[in-house]
Write a protein that holds these residues in place. Structure first.
Motif, PDB file in Angstrom:
ATOM      1  N   GLY A  32      34.125  43.330  38.337  1.00 50.67           N
ATOM      2  CA  GLY A  32      35.323  43.856  37.698  1.00 50.67           C
ATOM      3  C   GLY A  32      35.457  43.429  36.252  1.00 50.67           C
ATOM      4  O   GLY A  32      35.148  42.294  35.896  1.00 50.67           O
ATOM      5  N   PHE A  33      35.912  44.370  35.436  1.00 56.12           N
ATOM      6  CA  PHE A  33      36.202  44.139  34.022  1.00 56.12           C
ATOM      7  C   PHE A  33      37.678  44.477  33.834  1.00 56.12           C
ATOM      8  O   PHE A  33      38.062  45.643  33.954  1.00 56.12           O
ATOM      9  CB  PHE A  33      35.349  45.050  33.135  1.00 56.12           C
ATOM     10  N   MET A  34      38.493  43.481  33.558  1.00 55.55           N
ATOM     11  CA  MET A  34      39.934  43.705  33.436  1.00 55.55           C
ATOM     12  C   MET A  34      40.357  43.469  31.988  1.00 55.55           C
ATOM     13  O   MET A  34      40.011  42.449  31.394  1.00 55.55           O
ATOM     14  CB  MET A  34      40.692  42.780  34.376  1.00 55.55           C
ATOM     15  N   PHE A  35      41.094  44.416  31.457  1.00 59.10           N
ATOM     16  CA  PHE A  35      41.588  44.339  30.091  1.00 59.10           C
ATOM     17  C   PHE A  35      43.090  44.066  30.131  1.00 59.10           C
ATOM     18  O   PHE A  35      43.900  44.940  29.887  1.00 59.10           O
ATOM     19  CB  PHE A  35      41.290  45.640  29.350  1.00 59.10           C
ATOM     20  N   GLY A  36      43.439  42.868  30.496  1.00 61.26           N
ATOM     21  CA  GLY A  36      44.833  42.484  30.648  1.00 61.26           C
ATOM     22  C   GLY A  36      45.076  41.968  32.041  1.00 61.26           C
ATOM     23  O   GLY A  36      44.245  42.112  32.939  1.00 61.26           O
ATOM     24  N   PRO A  37      46.233  41.355  32.248  1.00 62.42           N
ATOM     25  CA  PRO A  37      46.540  40.727  33.534  1.00 62.42           C
ATOM     26  C   PRO A  37      46.899  41.722  34.628  1.00 62.42           C
ATOM     27  O   PRO A  37      47.144  42.898  34.378  1.00 62.42           O
ATOM     28  CB  PRO A  37      47.735  39.826  33.213  1.00 62.42           C
ATOM     29  N   ILE A  38      46.935  41.186  35.841  1.00 67.57           N
ATOM     30  CA  ILE A  38      47.403  41.903  37.016  1.00 67.57           C
ATOM     31  C   ILE A  38      48.687  41.200  37.457  1.00 67.57           C
ATOM     32  O   ILE A  38      48.739  39.972  37.527  1.00 67.57           O
ATOM     33  CB  ILE A  38      46.374  41.851  38.156  1.00 67.57           C
ATOM     34  N   GLY A  39      49.700  41.992  37.756  1.00 65.85           N
ATOM     35  CA  GLY A  39      50.965  41.421  38.207  1.00 65.85           C
ATOM     36  C   GLY A  39      51.241  41.786  39.646  1.00 65.85           C
ATOM     37  O   GLY A  39      51.224  42.959  40.004  1.00 65.85           O
ATOM     38  N   GLY A  40      51.465  40.779  40.467  1.00 69.57           N
ATOM     39  CA  GLY A  40      51.883  41.015  41.850  1.00 69.57           C
ATOM     40  C   GLY A  40      53.362  41.340  41.877  1.00 69.57           C
ATOM     41  O   GLY A  40      54.161  40.713  41.172  1.00 69.57           O
ATOM     42  N   LEU A  41      53.733  42.338  42.675  1.00 66.28           N
ATOM     43  CA  LEU A  41      55.123  42.781  42.714  1.00 66.28           C
ATOM     44  C   LEU A  41      55.803  42.393  44.023  1.00 66.28           C
ATOM     45  O   LEU A  41      55.194  42.448  45.091  1.00 66.28           O
ATOM     46  CB  LEU A  41      55.200  44.296  42.528  1.00 66.28           C
ATOM     47  N   ALA A  42      57.058  42.015  43.922  1.00 68.17           N
ATOM     48  CA  ALA A  42      57.882  41.716  45.090  1.00 68.17           C
ATOM     49  C   ALA A  42      58.341  43.042  45.706  1.00 68.17           C
ATOM     50  O   ALA A  42      58.179  44.111  45.105  1.00 68.17           O
ATOM     51  CB  ALA A  42      59.082  40.872  44.682  1.00 68.17           C
ATOM     52  N   GLU A  43      58.925  42.971  46.894  1.00 69.70           N
ATOM     53  CA  GLU A  43      59.398  44.184  47.587  1.00 69.70           C
ATOM     54  C   GLU A  43      60.381  44.989  46.759  1.00 69.70           C
ATOM     55  O   GLU A  43      60.421  46.216  46.849  1.00 69.70           O
ATOM     56  CB  GLU A  43      60.006  43.824  48.941  1.00 69.70           C
ATOM     57  N   ASP A  44      61.169  44.332  45.926  1.00 69.97           N
ATOM     58  CA  ASP A  44      62.144  45.051  45.104  1.00 69.97           C
ATOM     59  C   ASP A  44      61.540  45.581  43.803  1.00 69.97           C
ATOM     60  O   ASP A  44      62.249  46.136  42.965  1.00 69.97           O
ATOM     61  CB  ASP A  44      63.356  44.166  44.797  1.00 69.97           C
TER      62      ASP A  44
ATOM     63  N   GLY B 170      54.345  37.442  40.327  1.00 67.44           N
ATOM     64  CA  GLY B 170      53.331  36.534  39.811  1.00 67.44           C
ATOM     65  C   GLY B 170      52.336  37.288  38.957  1.00 67.44           C
ATOM     66  O   GLY B 170      52.233  38.515  39.041  1.00 67.44           O
ATOM     67  N   VAL B 171      51.596  36.545  38.117  1.00 68.14           N
ATOM     68  CA  VAL B 171      50.637  37.148  37.192  1.00 68.14           C
ATOM     69  C   VAL B 171      49.300  36.429  37.303  1.00 68.14           C
ATOM     70  O   VAL B 171      49.250  35.198  37.303  1.00 68.14           O
ATOM     71  CB  VAL B 171      51.151  37.074  35.742  1.00 68.14           C
ATOM     72  N   LEU B 172      48.239  37.207  37.382  1.00 67.46           N
ATOM     73  CA  LEU B 172      46.878  36.674  37.322  1.00 67.46           C
ATOM     74  C   LEU B 172      46.298  37.100  35.984  1.00 67.46           C
ATOM     75  O   LEU B 172      45.859  38.236  35.815  1.00 67.46           O
ATOM     76  CB  LEU B 172      46.020  37.206  38.473  1.00 67.46           C
ATOM     77  N   ASP B 173      46.310  36.180  35.037  1.00 61.92           N
ATOM     78  CA  ASP B 173      45.786  36.462  33.702  1.00 61.92           C
ATOM     79  C   ASP B 173      44.540  35.621  33.457  1.00 61.92           C
ATOM     80  O   ASP B 173      44.047  34.944  34.370  1.00 61.92           O
ATOM     81  CB  ASP B 173      46.857  36.223  32.639  1.00 61.92           C
ATOM     82  N   ILE B 174      44.045  35.639  32.233  1.00 57.17           N
ATOM     83  CA  ILE B 174      42.843  34.862  31.915  1.00 57.17           C
ATOM     84  C   ILE B 174      43.060  33.385  32.205  1.00 57.17           C
ATOM     85  O   ILE B 174      42.208  32.728  32.803  1.00 57.17           O
ATOM     86  CB  ILE B 174      42.414  35.083  30.450  1.00 57.17           C
ATOM     87  N   GLU B 175      44.191  32.852  31.781  1.00 60.69           N
ATOM     88  CA  GLU B 175      44.445  31.416  31.969  1.00 60.69           C
ATOM     89  C   GLU B 175      44.457  31.053  33.453  1.00 60.69           C
ATOM     90  O   GLU B 175      43.886  30.037  33.849  1.00 60.69           O
ATOM     91  CB  GLU B 175      45.759  31.020  31.302  1.00 60.69           C
TER      92      GLU B 175
END
Length: 167
Positions: free
Chosen positions: A118-130, A135-140
């Protein structure tokens, strides 16, 4: 994982860094690190803080349903083994795909699980039910998780080094 500044890549267990910035990463020698949800692991291959580029191998166990998440930038993937499905259909080993930045989805793996490059250009954000950001999975996050697992010795982050003093 050992890393050297050798001139040739004769040892398949040692990653190599060259003075010009080139790098050979011996991915077989990098341990898998738990990823952001149960049933997933990753190997951090490269990150570039300046462009928000993150390159990983991602392994997902069979039958895993991902949490709903949002890609804040585009994500490219080459499916190495197995496959997964989501609202646009299924992807299989040997397929290449691009997910647009800004999309929200919930993929799932089939009975063979998944390994993707995978090549990701920016973070992925996990979303709550609402729909709020949970949460965020970024480079750091990826770097710190890999480092804690002894799996980031080949990563060089020049943008995180102190700037030289001005004369």
């Amino acid at each position: 994982m050992p890393i050297t500044h050798a001139k040739t890549g004769t040892d398949p267990r040692v990653s190599l860094r060259y003075p010009d910035g080139s790098l050979i990463v011996r991915t077989k020698e990098i341990p898998w690190t738990p990823w952001g949800m149960p049933g997933t692991q990753f190997k951090l291959l490269h990150c570039d803080d300046a462009s928000s580029l993150l390159v990983i191998l991602l392994k997902v166990e069979p039958g895993t349903v991902a949490g709903v998440h949002k890609h804040f930038g585009a994500a490219h993937a080459y499916i190495v083994e197995g496959g997964f499905g989501y609202e646009h259909g299924e992807v299989f080993a040997g397929d290449y795909m691009v997910e647009a930045g800004g999309i929200t989805h919930q993929p799932f793996t089939g009975p063979n699980g998944l390994i993707l490059l995978g090549f990701m250009f920016g973070p992925i954000g996990g979303l709550a039910e609402d729909g709020s950001l949970a949460g965020v999975l970024d480079i750091e996050w990826h770097y710190q998780a890999a480092k804690a697992n002894g799996a980031a010795g080949h990563i060089h982050r020049p943008s995180m080094e102190p700037a030289p003093a001005l004369a």
